[in-house]
Design a protein around this motif. Structure first.
Motif, PDB file in Angstrom:
ATOM      1  N   ALA A 140      17.707  62.905  57.436  1.00 32.76           N
ATOM      2  CA  ALA A 140      17.292  61.567  57.826  1.00 32.76           C
ATOM      3  C   ALA A 140      17.874  61.217  59.198  1.00 32.76           C
ATOM      4  O   ALA A 140      17.205  60.635  60.059  1.00 32.76           O
ATOM      5  N   PHE A 141      19.122  61.584  59.395  1.00 36.54           N
ATOM      6  CA  PHE A 141      19.793  61.338  60.664  1.00 36.54           C
ATOM      7  C   PHE A 141      19.046  62.023  61.804  1.00 36.54           C
ATOM      8  O   PHE A 141      18.838  61.441  62.871  1.00 36.54           O
ATOM      9  N   PHE A 154      10.900  67.776  63.351  1.00 39.78           N
ATOM     10  CA  PHE A 154      10.463  68.773  62.393  1.00 39.78           C
ATOM     11  C   PHE A 154      11.616  69.227  61.514  1.00 39.78           C
ATOM     12  O   PHE A 154      11.501  69.294  60.279  1.00 39.78           O
ATOM     13  N   ALA A 155      12.742  69.530  62.155  1.00 39.67           N
ATOM     14  CA  ALA A 155      13.908  69.988  61.410  1.00 39.67           C
ATOM     15  C   ALA A 155      14.385  68.903  60.449  1.00 39.67           C
ATOM     16  O   ALA A 155      14.764  69.186  59.304  1.00 39.67           O
ATOM     17  N   GLY A 156      14.353  67.672  60.908  1.00 40.73           N
ATOM     18  CA  GLY A 156      14.798  66.562  60.071  1.00 40.73           C
ATOM     19  C   GLY A 156      13.929  66.388  58.849  1.00 40.73           C
ATOM     20  O   GLY A 156      14.414  66.242  57.721  1.00 40.73           O
ATOM     21  N   VAL A 157      12.616  66.447  59.060  1.00 40.12           N
ATOM     22  CA  VAL A 157      11.700  66.290  57.935  1.00 40.12           C
ATOM     23  C   VAL A 157      11.901  67.408  56.931  1.00 40.12           C
ATOM     24  O   VAL A 157      11.960  67.196  55.717  1.00 40.12           O
ATOM     25  N   LEU A 214      24.279  65.241  51.168  1.00 42.93           N
ATOM     26  CA  LEU A 214      24.746  65.298  52.551  1.00 42.93           C
ATOM     27  C   LEU A 214      23.663  65.908  53.432  1.00 42.93           C
ATOM     28  O   LEU A 214      23.370  65.422  54.519  1.00 42.93           O
ATOM     29  N   LYS A 215      23.052  66.978  52.910  1.00 37.14           N
ATOM     30  CA  LYS A 215      22.019  67.664  53.664  1.00 37.14           C
ATOM     31  C   LYS A 215      20.830  66.767  53.935  1.00 37.14           C
ATOM     32  O   LYS A 215      20.336  66.662  55.050  1.00 37.14           O
ATOM     33  N   SER A 219      15.668  61.848  66.540  1.00 33.24           N
ATOM     34  CA  SER A 219      14.516  62.396  67.253  1.00 33.24           C
ATOM     35  C   SER A 219      13.650  61.267  67.788  1.00 33.24           C
ATOM     36  O   SER A 219      13.098  61.357  68.888  1.00 33.24           O
ATOM     37  N   VAL A 220      13.551  60.193  67.024  1.00 31.41           N
ATOM     38  CA  VAL A 220      12.764  59.054  67.482  1.00 31.41           C
ATOM     39  C   VAL A 220      13.392  58.442  68.730  1.00 31.41           C
ATOM     40  O   VAL A 220      12.718  58.159  69.716  1.00 31.41           O
ATOM     41  N   PHE A 221      14.714  58.261  68.688  1.00 34.57           N
ATOM     42  CA  PHE A 221      15.391  57.716  69.860  1.00 34.57           C
ATOM     43  C   PHE A 221      15.268  58.641  71.055  1.00 34.57           C
ATOM     44  O   PHE A 221      15.095  58.198  72.189  1.00 34.57           O
TER      45      PHE A 221
END
Lengths: 119, 129
Positions: free
Chosen positions: A103-104, B121-124, A97-98, A109-111
């Motif tokens: 990934a989410f 950064f947080a996502g990675v 889940l984490k 962030s890209v959008f």
């Protein structure tokens, strides 16, 4: 630990107060910096959103920025599917889940970047 | 208000767009405990022709009951504790006020870019470590 929770809340709140959908950063703050369980962090984010959104909404209503017409359908399906999502969150292994959340975040962030640059 | 230059919008499909917007926002909200707003806003502006500010404001109204429902479920499943929630709540209300004051003094673009960078950064970190 309590200190960490307060600080995370403050940072999340600052970002939320700036209208940047801040809750989303609260979760990695809690999990990465303070080692809190992903599910718990998610639950905290949900709860924290409630009082803040009530305050924000009263302001938005006064400014007549809220369009209530026709949102019942949206909310109804939202409620139905959040039940599904919550069940899944409870069932999926915490680590998966984490990482899924990570990934989410990357996708969002890209959008967000594209949206900001477009303006 | 054309906010999605690459998509063909059909007015008669409005109920479908609403269903999709609600379902995806709700699902993400339940699954990840957040992020539903970030999904619903572009759907509102793009497919349902909401103005940007109205979309942001209305999104909060939409996500509020959904978050409440999710929160209740998380609590029932034991994924939430009032004891831990309390300090976070206090912090976030304080932070929210500070943030709202801050908002008037910074440019949207700067904030948006920083936000994107931090999320990336947080996502990675969350994904890989």
């Amino acid at each position: 630990m309590i200190f960490g929770l307060i600080i995370s809340g403050i940072i999340g709140g600052v970002i939320g107060g700036m209208g940047m959908g801040g809750g989303t950063l609260l979760i990695p703050l809690l999990t990465e910096l303070f080692g809190i369980n992903q599910r718990l962090a998610q639950g905290l984010n949900l709860v924290v959103f409630i009082p803040m959104s009530v305050v924000a909404l009263t302001i938005h209503f006064k400014k007549r920025l809220v369009k209530t017409e026709g949102i019942i359908l949206i909310v109804l399906f939202g409620l139905a599917f959040c039940v599904l999502g919550s069940f899944l969150a409870n069932k999926i292994e915490s680590d998966i889940l984490k990482r899924g959340f990570g990934a989410f975040l990357i996708i969002i962030s890209v959008f967000q970047f594209m949206r900001t640059v477009k303006n | 208000m054309d906010n999605c230059f690459y998509l063909l919008k059909k007015p008669e499909k409005k109920p479908f767009y609403k269903i999709f917007a609600g379902a995806s926002a709700g699902f993400i909200n339940g699954l990840f405990g957040g992020g539903g707003g970030m999904i619903v806003v572009p759907l509102l502006t793009c497919f349902l022709n909401y103005e940007k500010k109205v979309a942001h404001a209305t999104a909060i109204l939409i996500i509020l009951p959904i978050s409440t429902a999710s929160g209740a479920l998380y609590s029932i499943f034991g994924n939430l504790s009032v004891k831990i929630a309390f300090p976070v709540l206090i912090g976030s209300v304080t932070g929210g006020v500070v943030g709202a004051l801050f908002l008037s003094k910074t440019s949207n673009k700067t904030v948006g870019l920083i936000f994107a960078a931090v999320m990336l950064f947080a996502g990675v970190k969350t994904l890989l470590f």
